[in-house]
Design an enzyme around this catalytic site. Structure first.
Site, PDB file in Angstrom:
ATOM      1  N   GLU A 151      24.778  55.509 -82.446  1.00  0.00           N
ATOM      2  CA  GLU A 151      25.863  55.143 -83.361  1.00  0.00           C
ATOM      3  C   GLU A 151      26.976  56.196 -83.309  1.00  0.00           C
ATOM      4  O   GLU A 151      28.159  55.854 -83.323  1.00  0.00           O
ATOM      5  CB  GLU A 151      25.303  54.974 -84.788  1.00  0.00           C
ATOM      6  CG  GLU A 151      26.303  54.620 -85.860  1.00  0.00           C
ATOM      7  CD  GLU A 151      27.094  53.339 -85.608  1.00  0.00           C
ATOM      8  OE1 GLU A 151      26.783  52.569 -84.691  1.00  0.00           O
ATOM      9  OE2 GLU A 151      28.086  53.137 -86.341  1.00  0.00           O
ATOM     10  N   ASN A 180      34.063  42.848-111.804  1.00  0.00           N
ATOM     11  CA  ASN A 180      33.762  43.411-110.486  1.00  0.00           C
ATOM     12  C   ASN A 180      32.543  44.290-110.649  1.00  0.00           C
ATOM     13  O   ASN A 180      32.551  45.201-111.473  1.00  0.00           O
ATOM     14  CB  ASN A 180      34.955  44.249-109.997  1.00  0.00           C
ATOM     15  CG  ASN A 180      34.601  45.080-108.780  1.00  0.00           C
ATOM     16  OD1 ASN A 180      33.801  44.665-107.949  1.00  0.00           O
ATOM     17  ND2 ASN A 180      35.195  46.261-108.678  1.00  0.00           N
ATOM     18  N   GLY A 181      31.501  44.022-109.862  1.00  0.00           N
ATOM     19  CA  GLY A 181      30.290  44.835-109.952  1.00  0.00           C
ATOM     20  C   GLY A 181      29.061  43.963-109.847  1.00  0.00           C
ATOM     21  O   GLY A 181      29.140  42.799-109.434  1.00  0.00           O
ATOM     22  N   HIS A 236      15.557  63.070 -67.445  1.00  0.00           N
ATOM     23  CA  HIS A 236      15.234  62.124 -66.370  1.00  0.00           C
ATOM     24  C   HIS A 236      16.501  61.635 -65.673  1.00  0.00           C
ATOM     25  O   HIS A 236      16.525  60.553 -65.094  1.00  0.00           O
ATOM     26  CB  HIS A 236      14.432  60.944 -66.927  1.00  0.00           C
ATOM     27  CG  HIS A 236      13.097  61.351 -67.465  1.00  0.00           C
ATOM     28  ND1 HIS A 236      12.027  61.660 -66.668  1.00  0.00           N
ATOM     29  CD2 HIS A 236      12.675  61.565 -68.737  1.00  0.00           C
ATOM     30  CE1 HIS A 236      10.991  62.016 -67.418  1.00  0.00           C
ATOM     31  NE2 HIS A 236      11.381  61.970 -68.687  1.00  0.00           N
ATOM     32  N   CYS A 261      35.170  43.140-105.768  1.00  0.00           N
ATOM     33  CA  CYS A 261      36.134  42.105-106.139  1.00  0.00           C
ATOM     34  C   CYS A 261      37.348  42.816-106.708  1.00  0.00           C
ATOM     35  O   CYS A 261      37.326  44.028-106.930  1.00  0.00           O
ATOM     36  CB  CYS A 261      35.579  41.194-107.224  1.00  0.00           C
ATOM     37  SG  CYS A 261      34.023  40.423-106.801  1.00  0.00           S
ATOM     38  N   ARG A 278      40.285  43.416-101.431  1.00  0.00           N
ATOM     39  CA  ARG A 278      38.986  43.675-102.066  1.00  0.00           C
ATOM     40  C   ARG A 278      38.059  42.453-102.010  1.00  0.00           C
ATOM     41  O   ARG A 278      36.914  42.521-102.458  1.00  0.00           O
ATOM     42  CB  ARG A 278      39.190  44.070-103.529  1.00  0.00           C
ATOM     43  CG  ARG A 278      40.014  45.323-103.713  1.00  0.00           C
ATOM     44  CD  ARG A 278      40.177  45.648-105.172  1.00  0.00           C
ATOM     45  NE  ARG A 278      38.919  45.968-105.796  1.00  0.00           N
ATOM     46  CZ  ARG A 278      38.369  47.168-105.813  1.00  0.00           C
ATOM     47  NH1 ARG A 278      38.993  48.184-105.240  1.00  0.00           N
ATOM     48  NH2 ARG A 278      37.215  47.367-106.403  1.00  0.00           N
ATOM     49  N   GLU A 338      34.745  54.314 -79.432  1.00  0.00           N
ATOM     50  CA  GLU A 338      35.624  53.189 -79.780  1.00  0.00           C
ATOM     51  C   GLU A 338      36.910  53.611 -80.468  1.00  0.00           C
ATOM     52  O   GLU A 338      37.931  52.952 -80.322  1.00  0.00           O
ATOM     53  CB  GLU A 338      34.887  52.114 -80.583  1.00  0.00           C
ATOM     54  CG  GLU A 338      34.536  52.465 -81.993  1.00  0.00           C
ATOM     55  CD  GLU A 338      33.868  51.313 -82.740  1.00  0.00           C
ATOM     56  OE1 GLU A 338      34.202  50.154 -82.502  1.00  0.00           O
ATOM     57  OE2 GLU A 338      33.005  51.607 -83.593  1.00  0.00           O
ATOM     58  N   LYS A 364      37.921  43.288 -85.435  1.00  0.00           N
ATOM     59  CA  LYS A 364      36.890  43.558 -86.438  1.00  0.00           C
ATOM     60  C   LYS A 364      35.719  42.603 -86.284  1.00  0.00           C
ATOM     61  O   LYS A 364      34.569  42.996 -86.367  1.00  0.00           O
ATOM     62  CB  LYS A 364      37.503  43.438 -87.846  1.00  0.00           C
ATOM     63  CG  LYS A 364      36.535  43.765 -88.968  1.00  0.00           C
ATOM     64  CD  LYS A 364      36.123  45.238 -88.948  1.00  0.00           C
ATOM     65  CE  LYS A 364      35.045  45.564 -89.954  1.00  0.00           C
ATOM     66  NZ  LYS A 364      34.354  46.817 -89.631  1.00  0.00           N
ATOM     67  N   TRP A 421      34.720  38.721-104.027  1.00  0.00           N
ATOM     68  CA  TRP A 421      33.891  38.999-102.845  1.00  0.00           C
ATOM     69  C   TRP A 421      32.474  38.694-103.308  1.00  0.00           C
ATOM     70  O   TRP A 421      31.890  39.455-104.075  1.00  0.00           O
ATOM     71  CB  TRP A 421      34.050  40.466-102.444  1.00  0.00           C
ATOM     72  CG  TRP A 421      33.226  40.871-101.268  1.00  0.00           C
ATOM     73  CD1 TRP A 421      32.015  41.493-101.276  1.00  0.00           C
ATOM     74  CD2 TRP A 421      33.568  40.719 -99.887  1.00  0.00           C
ATOM     75  NE1 TRP A 421      31.585  41.720-100.000  1.00  0.00           N
ATOM     76  CE2 TRP A 421      32.514  41.269 -99.127  1.00  0.00           C
ATOM     77  CE3 TRP A 421      34.665  40.159 -99.219  1.00  0.00           C
ATOM     78  CZ2 TRP A 421      32.533  41.284 -97.745  1.00  0.00           C
ATOM     79  CZ3 TRP A 421      34.675  40.186 -97.839  1.00  0.00           C
ATOM     80  CH2 TRP A 421      33.621  40.740 -97.120  1.00  0.00           C
ATOM     81  N   LYS A 473      30.880  55.323 -82.200  1.00  0.00           N
ATOM     82  CA  LYS A 473      32.046  55.647 -83.047  1.00  0.00           C
ATOM     83  C   LYS A 473      33.062  56.451 -82.243  1.00  0.00           C
ATOM     84  O   LYS A 473      34.253  56.167 -82.258  1.00  0.00           O
ATOM     85  CB  LYS A 473      31.648  56.454 -84.298  1.00  0.00           C
ATOM     86  CG  LYS A 473      30.872  55.739 -85.349  1.00  0.00           C
ATOM     87  CD  LYS A 473      31.673  54.721 -86.129  1.00  0.00           C
ATOM     88  CE  LYS A 473      31.595  53.358 -85.517  1.00  0.00           C
ATOM     89  NZ  LYS A 473      30.509  52.516 -85.814  1.00  0.00           N
TER      90      LYS A 473
HETATM   91  O1  M6R Z   1      30.066  41.904 -87.887  1.00  0.00           O
HETATM   92  P1  M6R Z   1      28.974  42.434 -87.024  1.00  0.00           P
HETATM   93  O2  M6R Z   1      28.112  43.442 -87.735  1.00  0.00           O
HETATM   94  O3  M6R Z   1      28.137  41.371 -86.402  1.00  0.00           O
HETATM   95  O4  M6R Z   1      29.702  43.206 -85.851  1.00  0.00           O
HETATM   96  C1  M6R Z   1      29.000  43.739 -84.793  1.00  0.00           C
HETATM   97  C2  M6R Z   1      29.868  44.563 -83.886  1.00  0.00           C
HETATM   98  O5  M6R Z   1      30.914  43.795 -83.368  1.00  0.00           O
HETATM   99  C3  M6R Z   1      30.448  45.773 -84.623  1.00  0.00           C
HETATM  100  O6  M6R Z   1      29.444  46.578 -85.176  1.00  0.00           O
HETATM  101  C4  M6R Z   1      31.303  46.617 -83.674  1.00  0.00           C
HETATM  102  O7  M6R Z   1      30.487  47.170 -82.670  1.00  0.00           O
HETATM  103  C5  M6R Z   1      32.058  47.709 -84.410  1.00  0.00           C
HETATM  104  N1  M6R Z   1      33.338  47.869 -83.826  1.00  0.00           N
HETATM  105  C6  M6R Z   1      31.336  49.024 -84.420  1.00  0.00           C
HETATM  106  O8  M6R Z   1      32.047  50.016 -85.064  1.00  0.00           O
END
Ligand code: M6R
Length: 608
Positions: free
Chosen positions: A480, A101-102, A503, A2, A28, A487, A603, A75, A484
């Site tokens: 993962e 905040n916390g 394979h 927050c 925040r 993307e 996002k 938050w 990263k």
């Molecule tokens: O908000 P969510 O965790 O549901 O989002 C899922 C994906 O859209 C999200 O993880 C996306 O793949 C990111 N860009 C990964 O870095």
């Protein structure tokens, strides 16, 4: 996470100053907003749920009277994002106002104790106990506000940055800090306290950092800092910050993504403060289910994949990790009243995840949620939900999401294992201790390896493809790492369980082809060494993420990144993913891309 703010001005009303400062702290959190000011011995409060602009439109935050006040942008972590839970919170007589905040870990015990002594609580927050504790201290003895706050914070366990005002001493703001950020700003005619520098940066660049375990008294004359432990005085010289407002929001980091990578130790500490009864309740549902699906997209799906190994290895529970957009096609006809769906979503608004959840609900399945956003759709449709506690994540690439979700899921798996009698007390204690150590481990990796990863990114910046390989639970880490890199650095990459590489995908490998191995010293180590040899024999450039004393793999690798040794296998994705996040970040920067805003992405993906 927050944002808190406080201000004492020699020149007129502070409400508009607080309002503007909260706008600058909105990154925040933005579930609710509130301000409290003191004027003529009276406390004035305005607060409501919603974003600052929305609340201001309805209530006019600027017309509160008085030249001293505090404010908060929330938050939600404890209590839904409703008006009643918005800060500031007050004592029984509405003479004391607190913003916080916390997370107060022992708030349930304190609340019960205070209720038994007749205190009336209005909200579901952990914060409200602070106001009542201060009220008691002020009433029961002739303490000053400063002494009463000292008394109160000495009873708190957990993290906090607080600012307190009281009608009893209407010229003071008392603040205190433990693990949540707090800074002071010193202007010509005003003093400020805030969660972060951007809050007051347009007003002054003269600041003082408040450290953990310190209490501050702000007055029109300036500030006084004391240690909470023994009330001894601390002297600290102000500093001048030369950040632009944009740099300040990112706390001096060039991008939100890097800031968020660095926030992971703090976020992991927060995940260790979850309320036990939610974990208990959720593990009861998981225990009773005939089948359990772990449903999510992107990074959250990778956390689910890793969690399926945790549930299996610790609690002997078979779970099915499913990519949310596939759930309806794959399981839509079979999911039923005996099924439990644990949906994992940072935003709690991802359309594919919600579609899977809706399908499951229509067929009477039980829905559980793990999310970062209390009040999101996922929290509204879940029977039980847990907050991943990582605060707003602004970079499009999820980083702190992955590690926080995994920490929560590991705790859930452990809880279930205990319920089912599948782990000995010794093993439980060992794993709990290791889980507690992870924030420090992650801190160390960032501290010692960031420069090394930067160098590796420079070396491989022109690579046309990358290969990520892991085994067991770290297959998820490999996926993962690939996501990263793809993307944000736009490097086409593939990831496989290492055993599957021969394979088919190994045919891609030729001289200089970069292959990243996630290689902890667990039961998969020996076979991983074999996979490394296979790749080396075909001319691949080996980048290995290894435990610090793994000389065998270090000897085989062209480049390696070290992780502290001794992390149990089920927790290993948390430290092992950190180098991969940094690699993707620095590759993006080297290739000239802004990691915070990768093309074609959003996002929160709210369309199917
Ligand atoms: O908000 P969510 O965790 O549901 O989002 C899922 C994906 O859209 C999200 O993880 C996306 O793949 C990111 N860009 C990964 O870095």
């Amino acid at each position: 996470m927050c944002g808190i703010f406080g201000c004492i001005s020699k020149n007129g009303n502070v409400a508009p100053i607080i309002h503007e400062a909260l706008k600058r702290l909105e990154y925040r959190g933005y579930d609710s907003v509130g301000e409290a000011t003191l004027y003529n011995g009276k406390l004035y409060i305005k607060k409501d749920q919603g974003k600052i602009d929305e609340v201001h439109k309805i209530h006019n935050l600027d017309d509160l009277p008085g030249n001293i006040g505090i404010g908060h942008t929330r938050w939600a972590t404890h209590g839904a994002p409703l008006k009643v839970n918005a800060h500031p919170h007050t004592d029984c007589d509405e003479q004391i106002a607190v913003v916080h905040n916390g997370i107060i870990e022992n708030f349930s015990e304190l609340k019960l104790e205070l209720e038994n002594r007749g205190h009336m609580f209005r909200s579901k927050t952990d914060t409200e106990v602070i106001a009542h504790l201060i009220e008691e201290a002020l009433k029961s003895s002739s303490l000053s506000l400063e002494e009463a706050v000292l008394d109160a914070v000495r009873r708190l366990e957990g993290s906090y940055a607080i600012a307190v005002v009281s009608t009893k001493e209407p010229d003071k703001i008392v603040c205190a800090r433990n693990e949540s950020p707090l800074v002071l700003g010193l202007g010509e005619n005003a003093v400020y306290c805030a969660s972060d520098i951007p809050a007051f940066l347009p007003l002054t660049n003269k600041m003082v950092v408040v450290n953990d375990g310190e209490l501050v008294v702000l007055s029109p004359e300036g500030f006084k800092i004391k240690k909470i432990s023994d009330a001894s005085l601390v002297t600290r010289e102000p500093k001048i910050v030369d950040w632009t407002p944009e740099m300040a929001v990112k706390q001096g980091y060039p991008h939100f993504m890097l800031k968020e990578i660095h926030e992971q130790p703090a976020c992991l500490r927060n995940t260790l403060r979850l309320q036990e009864h939610y974990l208990d309740l959720m593990s009861t549902f998981l225990d009773r289910a005939r089948e359990v699906f772990l449903v999510a997209c992107g990074t959250s799906y990778h956390a689910c994949l890793a969690a399926s190994y945790m549930f299996s290895k610790l609690a002997f529970l078979a779970t099915y990790p499913v990519i949310a957009s596939e759930f309806v096609e794959q399981h839509g006809k079979s999911v039923n009243i005996d099924s439990t769906i644990l949906a994992v979503s940072q935003s709690g608004e991802t359309a594919d995840t919600l579609a899977a959840v809706n399908c499951a609900r229509q067929r009477a399945a039980t829905v559980l949620g793990l999310t970062n956003v209390i009040g999101s759709t996922l929290t509204r449709v879940s029977r039980v939900y847990i907050c991943q506690q990582s605060g707003p994540e602004i970079g499009v690439a999820a980083t702190k999401t992955f590690t926080s979700q995994l920490s929560v899921l590991a705790q859930l798996a452990l809880r279930l294992a205990k319920k089912r009698g599948k782990v000995s007390q010794d093993e439980m204690d060992f794993l709990a201790e290791k889980l507690e150590s992870l924030p420090d481990v992650v801190e160390k990796i960032i501290e010692t390896q960031e420069e090394n990863v930067k160098r590796i990114a420079k070396k491989y910046k022109d690579a046309e493809t990358f290969f990520f390989l892991g085994r067991g639970i770290n297959t998820a880490t490999a996926y993962e790492g690939r996501l990263k890199l793809m993307e944000i650095a736009y490097v086409p990459a593939i990831a496989y369980p290492a055993g599957e590489s021969k394979h088919g995908p190994i045919s891609l490998v030729e001289k200089g082809f970069p292959v990243v191995f996630i290689c902890p010293r667990d039961g998969t180590h020996k076979t991983m060494v074999g996979n490394i040899m296979e790749m080396k024999a075909r001319g691949a450039s080996i980048i290995a993420v290894v435990e610090e004393d793994d000389d065998e793999v270090k000897g085989l690798a062209d480049d390696y990144i070290e992780v502290p040794r001794g992390i149990p296998e089920v927790l290993s994705p948390i430290p092992f993913v950190i180098p991969l996040q940094l690699l993707a970040y620095y590759m993006a920067v080297e290739r000239g891309h802004n990691p915070d805003t990768p093309r074609n992405l959003a996002k929160s993906v709210t369309v199917k």
